[in-house]
Design a protein around this motif. Structure first.
Motif, mmCIF file in Angstrom:
data_model
loop_
_atom_site.group_PDB
_atom_site.id
_atom_site.type_symbol
_atom_site.label_atom_id
_atom_site.label_comp_id
_atom_site.label_asym_id
_atom_site.label_seq_id
_atom_site.Cartn_x
_atom_site.Cartn_y
_atom_site.Cartn_z
ATOM 1 N N ASN A 83 0.600 -0.864 0.108
ATOM 2 C CA ASN A 83 -0.281 0.230 -0.032
ATOM 3 C C ASN A 83 0.171 0.594 0.122
ATOM 4 O O ASN A 83 0.233 2.357 -0.638
ATOM 5 C CB ASN A 83 -1.212 -0.088 1.924
ATOM 6 C CG ASN A 83 -1.895 -0.901 0.521
ATOM 7 O OD1 ASN A 83 -2.247 -1.486 0.523
ATOM 8 N ND2 ASN A 83 -2.702 -1.540 1.741
ATOM 9 N N LEU A 84 1.905 0.720 1.170
ATOM 10 C CA LEU A 84 3.087 2.709 1.088
ATOM 11 C C LEU A 84 3.291 2.683 -0.924
ATOM 12 O O LEU A 84 3.437 3.726 -1.259
ATOM 13 C CB LEU A 84 4.179 2.157 1.636
ATOM 14 C CG LEU A 84 3.594 2.048 3.386
ATOM 15 C CD1 LEU A 84 4.259 2.449 3.624
ATOM 16 C CD2 LEU A 84 2.833 3.663 3.536
ATOM 17 N N ARG A 85 3.943 1.094 -0.934
ATOM 18 C CA ARG A 85 4.574 1.661 -2.849
ATOM 19 C C ARG A 85 3.658 2.253 -3.507
ATOM 20 O O ARG A 85 4.050 2.974 -4.581
ATOM 21 C CB ARG A 85 4.925 0.325 -3.129
ATOM 22 C CG ARG A 85 6.698 0.174 -2.494
ATOM 23 C CD ARG A 85 7.148 -1.268 -3.029
ATOM 24 N NE ARG A 85 6.056 -2.699 -3.240
ATOM 25 C CZ ARG A 85 6.352 -3.653 -2.285
ATOM 26 N NH1 ARG A 85 6.820 -2.787 -1.588
ATOM 27 N NH2 ARG A 85 5.704 -4.146 -2.373
ATOM 28 N N LYS A 86 2.409 1.715 -3.025
ATOM 29 C CA LYS A 86 0.758 1.966 -4.874
ATOM 30 C C LYS A 86 0.779 3.401 -4.351
ATOM 31 O O LYS A 86 1.269 4.523 -4.913
ATOM 32 C CB LYS A 86 0.036 1.597 -4.012
ATOM 33 C CG LYS A 86 -0.276 0.000 -4.758
ATOM 34 C CD LYS A 86 -1.840 -0.737 -4.464
ATOM 35 C CE LYS A 86 -1.739 -1.921 -5.280
ATOM 36 N NZ LYS A 86 -2.209 -2.669 -4.432
ATOM 37 N N ARG A 87 0.475 4.172 -3.152
ATOM 38 C CA ARG A 87 0.714 5.621 -2.718
ATOM 39 C C ARG A 87 1.998 6.595 -3.438
ATOM 40 O O ARG A 87 1.627 7.485 -4.073
ATOM 41 C CB ARG A 87 0.674 5.895 -0.671
ATOM 42 C CG ARG A 87 -0.567 5.013 -0.819
ATOM 43 C CD ARG A 87 -1.181 5.293 0.552
ATOM 44 N NE ARG A 87 -0.434 7.202 1.530
ATOM 45 C CZ ARG A 87 -0.716 6.969 2.780
ATOM 46 N NH1 ARG A 87 -0.841 6.189 3.111
ATOM 47 N NH2 ARG A 87 -0.372 8.216 2.927
ATOM 48 N N LEU A 88 2.741 5.598 -2.830
ATOM 49 C CA LEU A 88 4.475 6.582 -3.554
ATOM 50 C C LEU A 88 4.062 7.124 -5.344
ATOM 51 O O LEU A 88 4.678 7.832 -5.442
ATOM 52 C CB LEU A 88 5.279 5.802 -3.127
ATOM 53 C CG LEU A 88 7.047 6.178 -3.207
ATOM 54 C CD1 LEU A 88 7.562 7.989 -2.945
ATOM 55 C CD2 LEU A 88 8.228 5.146 -3.193
ATOM 56 N N LYS A 89 4.069 5.779 -5.823
ATOM 57 C CA LYS A 89 3.547 5.752 -7.375
ATOM 58 C C LYS A 89 2.665 6.586 -7.930
ATOM 59 O O LYS A 89 2.628 7.665 -8.544
ATOM 60 C CB LYS A 89 3.301 4.667 -8.049
ATOM 61 C CG LYS A 89 4.021 3.963 -8.166
ATOM 62 C CD LYS A 89 4.102 1.893 -8.673
ATOM 63 C CE LYS A 89 5.307 0.749 -8.847
ATOM 64 N NZ LYS A 89 4.827 0.180 -9.290
ATOM 65 N N GLU A 90 1.613 6.914 -6.109
ATOM 66 C CA GLU A 90 0.410 8.341 -6.637
ATOM 67 C C GLU A 90 0.955 9.234 -6.618
ATOM 68 O O GLU A 90 0.693 10.215 -7.066
ATOM 69 C CB GLU A 90 -0.780 7.836 -5.877
ATOM 70 C CG GLU A 90 -0.959 6.186 -6.371
ATOM 71 C CD GLU A 90 -2.574 6.339 -5.496
ATOM 72 O OE1 GLU A 90 -2.824 6.650 -4.319
ATOM 73 O OE2 GLU A 90 -3.070 5.053 -5.639
ATOM 74 N N LEU A 91 2.056 9.595 -5.455
ATOM 75 C CA LEU A 91 2.353 11.263 -4.813
ATOM 76 C C LEU A 91 3.412 11.335 -6.314
ATOM 77 O O LEU A 91 3.877 12.523 -5.478
ATOM 78 C CB LEU A 91 2.979 10.736 -3.933
ATOM 79 C CG LEU A 91 1.085 10.946 -2.687
ATOM 80 C CD1 LEU A 91 2.546 10.463 -1.032
ATOM 81 C CD2 LEU A 91 0.701 12.184 -3.192
ATOM 82 N N GLU A 92 3.999 10.574 -6.389
ATOM 83 C CA GLU A 92 5.987 10.947 -7.370
ATOM 84 C C GLU A 92 5.473 11.840 -7.679
ATOM 85 O O GLU A 92 5.966 13.341 -8.135
ATOM 86 C CB GLU A 92 5.938 10.000 -8.105
ATOM 87 C CG GLU A 92 6.806 8.893 -6.863
ATOM 88 C CD GLU A 92 7.154 7.482 -7.552
ATOM 89 O OE1 GLU A 92 7.228 7.529 -8.825
ATOM 90 O OE2 GLU A 92 9.032 7.261 -7.131
ATOM 91 N N PRO A 93 4.015 11.743 -9.389
ATOM 92 C CA PRO A 93 3.569 12.907 -10.264
ATOM 93 C C PRO A 93 3.491 13.693 -9.307
ATOM 94 O O PRO A 93 3.714 14.967 -10.324
ATOM 95 C CB PRO A 93 2.784 12.185 -10.574
ATOM 96 C CG PRO A 93 2.477 10.400 -10.847
ATOM 97 C CD PRO A 93 3.441 10.742 -9.666
ATOM 98 N N LEU A 94 2.642 13.661 -8.608
ATOM 99 C CA LEU A 94 2.173 15.265 -7.569
ATOM 100 C C LEU A 94 3.690 16.030 -7.690
ATOM 101 O O LEU A 94 4.351 17.403 -7.519
ATOM 102 C CB LEU A 94 1.014 15.460 -6.639
ATOM 103 C CG LEU A 94 -0.071 14.192 -6.985
ATOM 104 C CD1 LEU A 94 -0.498 14.258 -5.905
ATOM 105 C CD2 LEU A 94 -0.292 15.476 -8.183
ATOM 106 N N ALA A 95 4.411 15.437 -6.288
ATOM 107 C CA ALA A 95 5.923 15.736 -6.663
ATOM 108 C C ALA A 95 6.589 16.852 -7.267
ATOM 109 O O ALA A 95 7.595 17.570 -7.184
ATOM 110 C CB ALA A 95 6.435 14.782 -5.775
ATOM 111 N N LYS A 96 6.573 15.932 -8.836
ATOM 112 C CA LYS A 96 7.103 16.195 -10.028
ATOM 113 C C LYS A 96 6.607 17.338 -10.596
ATOM 114 O O LYS A 96 7.209 18.363 -10.620
ATOM 115 C CB LYS A 96 7.469 15.595 -10.879
ATOM 116 C CG LYS A 96 8.048 15.590 -12.243
ATOM 117 C CD LYS A 96 7.962 14.773 -13.093
ATOM 118 C CE LYS A 96 8.333 14.674 -14.779
ATOM 119 N NZ LYS A 96 7.995 14.066 -15.774
#
Length: 196
Positions: free
Chosen positions: A50-63
């Motif tokens: 679940n944390l990996r999925k959330r990280l993948k979702e948040l990476e574009p937002l951080a970019k």
């Protein structure tokens, strides 16, 4: 403004530190239970997934947040960063050019020209216009070779050993002034006396 709220949401959704399991504290006292250990392992694996999925979702937002931050920088800040990077590249190119010049000039007299380049202060051979002072390099190389003659090239041709008269058949360095005939006669006398 909605972009700012997305950035705030990204910060709020940061993963929190997992709490330590209460089973770990009492694990020393209780016997090992395979089913409970497998269940705990599955739970930790699903949490990690679940944390990996959330990280993948948040990476574009951080970019996107980084892009917005870069867009908000003033033009002068961007130009300053570009100028600094260009100056660093130019300084590196000048250092490389000076090192190459030192090695080229040292190749004639030094066994390993890289030693000479490593021993000299390369920054001192460039003037404000970026010109390389080859005369100063040659003076410093000559001085370096005087201080460290073992860095120089070996003379051309095979090395010949210097004659040493103390070496030879006498073994201890004391040669007798006898002629070969006297030496042979002495040898024969000793051989005959030993045989008696």
């Amino acid at each position: 403004m909605p972009e700012e709220t997305q950035t705030e949401q990204v910060e709020e959704q940061q993963p929190q530190e997992p709490e330590t399991a209460p089973e770990a504290e009492g694990a020393e006292e209780e016997p090992f239970d395979r089913k409970r250990a497998e269940a705990a392992l599955k739970k930790k694996n699903s949490e990690a997934e679940n944390l990996r999925k959330r990280l993948k979702e948040l990476e574009p937002l951080a970019k996107r947040a980084k892009e917005l931050e870069d867009a908000q920088k003033s033009e002068s800040e961007r130009l300053t960063e570009q100028l600094t990077a260009a100056q660093e590249r130019a300084a590196k190119a000048v250092r490389t050019a000076v090192a190459s010049k030192v090695e080229a000039l040292a190749a004639r007299d030094f066994a390993d020209p890289e030693d000479a380049a490593g021993a000299l202060d390369l920054a001192g051979y460039v003037d404000d216009d970026g010109a390389i002072d080859t005369e100063a390099i040659q003076r410093d190389l000559a001085d370096l070779l005087k201080r460290k003659p073992h860095w120089g090239k070996a003379p051309d041709g095979p090395r010949r050993p210097a004659p040493d008269r103390t070496q030879g058949s006498s073994g201890n360095g004391n040669r007798t002034p006898n002629s070969p005939e006297q030496e042979f006669a002495g040898f024969m006398k000793r051989a005959l006396n030993q045989g008696r």
